[in-house]
Design a protein around this motif. Sequence first.
Motif, mmCIF file in Angstrom:
data_model
loop_
_atom_site.group_PDB
_atom_site.id
_atom_site.type_symbol
_atom_site.label_atom_id
_atom_site.label_comp_id
_atom_site.label_asym_id
_atom_site.label_seq_id
_atom_site.Cartn_x
_atom_site.Cartn_y
_atom_site.Cartn_z
ATOM 1 N N TYR A 286 0.650 -1.149 0.047
ATOM 2 C CA TYR A 286 0.276 0.053 0.019
ATOM 3 C C TYR A 286 1.330 1.314 -0.201
ATOM 4 O O TYR A 286 1.977 1.014 0.520
ATOM 5 C CB TYR A 286 -1.099 0.230 0.866
ATOM 6 N N SER A 287 0.411 2.448 -1.148
ATOM 7 C CA SER A 287 1.383 3.159 -1.089
ATOM 8 C C SER A 287 0.189 4.238 -0.706
ATOM 9 O O SER A 287 -0.827 5.050 -1.218
ATOM 10 C CB SER A 287 1.354 3.483 -2.172
ATOM 11 N N LYS B 171 2.364 -2.953 -9.765
ATOM 12 C CA LYS B 171 1.732 -1.677 -10.084
ATOM 13 C C LYS B 171 0.526 -1.518 -9.157
ATOM 14 O O LYS B 171 -0.013 -2.080 -8.932
ATOM 15 C CB LYS B 171 1.220 -1.993 -11.739
ATOM 16 N N PRO B 172 0.172 0.008 -9.631
ATOM 17 C CA PRO B 172 -1.484 0.484 -8.840
ATOM 18 C C PRO B 172 -2.541 -0.293 -8.749
ATOM 19 O O PRO B 172 -2.707 -0.774 -9.854
ATOM 20 C CB PRO B 172 -0.984 2.187 -8.599
ATOM 21 N N ARG C 289 -3.945 1.324 -3.226
ATOM 22 C CA ARG C 289 -2.932 -0.154 -3.049
ATOM 23 C C ARG C 289 -3.011 -0.762 -4.487
ATOM 24 O O ARG C 289 -3.124 -0.458 -5.055
ATOM 25 C CB ARG C 289 -4.449 -1.570 -2.680
ATOM 26 N N MET C 290 -2.307 -1.703 -4.113
ATOM 27 C CA MET C 290 -1.174 -2.410 -5.052
ATOM 28 C C MET C 290 -1.105 -3.938 -5.402
ATOM 29 O O MET C 290 -1.225 -4.214 -4.876
ATOM 30 C CB MET C 290 0.949 -1.904 -4.466
#
Length: 122
Positions: free
Chosen positions: A8-9, A21-22, A14-15
């Motif tokens: 998670y960024s 990738k997202p 969420r990745m």
Amino acid sequence: MNNSRLVYSTETGRMCPDCGKPKAKCSCQKKKKGKEAPQPFPQDGVVRIRREVKGRKGKTAIAIFGLPLEGQDLKDFAKYLKQKCGSGGSVKDGVIIIQGDHRETAAEAIKEKGYKVKLAGG
């Protein structure tokens, strides 16, 4: 062991665990959704009657599948078959299950209603 996989960024959310990738820009999830789940039984217009014992503590039951009916119509047809066979049963996931080995009786009752019937299994 390297456990630095980003899950998670705060910038992207969420990745995807497969491509990294997202989720919004992930292409591998879209490919997975494109595949259709296989049908649990063939939809070729033939009603199949199969004898089953597995998972029923040794008790015999017949499974009737392939009927082009849904919902209340399927339940009504199951009630008709249970009365013809003189036995109990149920409807689960579009399959009519009748207690006991009444394949011939059920086949005749289904043929009376105009469906093509095939006895499957032993």
